[in-house]
Structure formats: C-alpha cells, structure tokens
Design a protein around this motif. Structure first.
Motif, PDB file in Angstrom:
ATOM      1  N   SER A 159       0.805  -1.223   0.000  1.00 32.23           N
ATOM      2  CA  SER A 159       0.000   0.000   0.000  1.00 32.23           C
ATOM      3  C   SER A 159       0.837   1.272   0.000  1.00 32.23           C
ATOM      4  CB  SER A 159      -0.957   0.005   1.204  1.00 32.23           C
ATOM      5  OG  SER A 159      -0.220  -0.033   2.410  1.00 32.23           O
ATOM      6  N   PHE A 160       2.159   1.151  -0.059  1.00 32.49           N
ATOM      7  CA  PHE A 160       3.017   2.339  -0.090  1.00 32.49           C
ATOM      8  C   PHE A 160       2.743   3.139  -1.355  1.00 32.49           C
ATOM      9  CE2 PHE A 160       6.897   4.485  -1.471  1.00 32.49           C
ATOM     10  CZ  PHE A 160       7.191   5.238  -0.347  1.00 32.49           C
ATOM     11  N   SER A 161       2.663   4.434  -1.189  1.00 33.89           N
ATOM     12  CA  SER A 161       2.422   5.314  -2.322  1.00 33.89           C
ATOM     13  C   SER A 161       3.155   6.626  -2.097  1.00 33.89           C
ATOM     14  CB  SER A 161       0.928   5.568  -2.478  1.00 33.89           C
ATOM     15  OG  SER A 161       0.689   6.428  -3.569  1.00 33.89           O
ATOM     16  N   LEU A 162       3.781   7.121  -3.104  1.00 36.19           N
ATOM     17  CA  LEU A 162       4.492   8.389  -3.025  1.00 36.19           C
ATOM     18  C   LEU A 162       4.218   9.157  -4.307  1.00 36.19           C
ATOM     19  CD1 LEU A 162       6.470   9.968  -1.219  1.00 36.19           C
ATOM     20  CD2 LEU A 162       8.339   8.848  -2.416  1.00 36.19           C
ATOM     21  N   ASP A 163       3.969  10.424  -4.182  1.00 40.42           N
ATOM     22  CA  ASP A 163       3.662  11.275  -5.318  1.00 40.42           C
ATOM     23  C   ASP A 163       4.778  11.198  -6.366  1.00 40.42           C
ATOM     24  OD1 ASP A 163       2.008  13.700  -6.380  1.00 40.42           O
ATOM     25  OD2 ASP A 163       4.107  14.384  -6.379  1.00 40.42           O
ATOM     26  N   LYS A 164       4.386  11.012  -7.613  1.00 38.66           N
ATOM     27  CA  LYS A 164       5.373  10.889  -8.695  1.00 38.66           C
ATOM     28  C   LYS A 164       6.229  12.150  -8.833  1.00 38.66           C
ATOM     29  CE  LYS A 164       2.743   7.491 -11.094  1.00 38.66           C
ATOM     30  NZ  LYS A 164       2.671   6.643 -12.152  1.00 38.66           N
ATOM     31  N   GLY A 165       5.639  13.298  -8.517  1.00 37.51           N
ATOM     32  CA  GLY A 165       6.401  14.538  -8.556  1.00 37.51           C
ATOM     33  C   GLY A 165       7.514  14.563  -7.517  1.00 37.51           C
TER      34      GLY A 165
END
Length: 137
Positions: free
Chosen positions: A26-32
């Motif tokens: 479930s890890f998510s980090l903004d592509k920017g």
C-alpha cells in the motif's frame, strides 16, 4: 517526505545509479516527489512491493544472504524486534534524530528510525453489536 526518503537512502549507503526500496503493497508516493528526489540526487528509485508490512519484513529476512533491496521501508514497531533479531539493518544516526521525541526512538542502536506515527482508532457500527463496545474508564 523527500527528505525522509533521502535519509533512508543515505542510511543504506546505496550510492549506485539505482536504489531499490523494499516496501509494503500500500506504499504510495507522489510521482512529482520521486522525480524531484531523482533530479536532486542523481539516483533512480525502484520500488519493490512485497505484500503487507509483515510479508515485506519476512521477505527482507529471507533474502538476508543476498539482499533484494537497498532500503527497507514500512514495518512498524510491532515488527521491530524481529527486524533487529534478524540483524538485517545497518545503523545510521540521522541528523534529524535531534528533532524526535525520545519516546519515538525505539532502537537506541539507530538501525531503525521512525518516519511517522499516529493514533489508531476503532470504528464500529453500534446498530450491529448487541452489547456496547467497552469504553475507557
């Protein structure tokens, strides 16, 4: 978050062209933010997702002899003793440690550093349960 990720990368001493981060599904980090980190450091990030936090830690332990990642991110304090006992983490004393509350630093050897904390709440449907949920005294 970019700063925290940068500190994690430095702690892994991964100065190659690509840094592999083993993390939970479930890890998510903004592509920017990822793009900004890659521009600022010259490193390319690759995320290897391995199930929930427990599965991720187990994978790191099982591949200890031939690590599949440079950085392990996303296990919590309930798994900390397993990670320390398996001796899969390298010590790193971040300069940001001085900004932590002492109660958050659970590993005095600096092999695991907190990056986040929060409260857990229990939500339930009062209409479903016959008896009320226990309350704090």
């Amino acid at each position: 978050m970019v700063r925290a990720l940068a500190l994690l990368v430095l702690s892994a001493l991964a100065w190659g062209q690509e840094v592999t981060v083993l993390t939970h599904e479930s890890f998510s980090l903004d592509k920017g933010l990822i793009a900004q980190f890659e521009r600022e450091t010259g490193l390319r990030l690759r995320f290897l997702k391995a199930g929930d936090a427990g599965e991720t830690l187990n994978r790191a332990i099982l591949t200890k002899g031939a690590p599949i990642a440079d950085v392990l991110y996303g296990f919590d304090n309930t798994f900390l003793s397993r990670a320390l006992e398996a001796d899969i983490l390298l010590p790193y004393r971040s300069p940001e440690v001085r900004n932590l509350k002492a109660t958050l630093l659970l590993d005095p050897t600096f092999r695991a550093l907190p990056v986040d904390y929060g409260w857990v709440s229990l939500n339930y449907d009062r209409a479903y349960f016959k008896d009320p949920c226990p309350r704090r005294p």
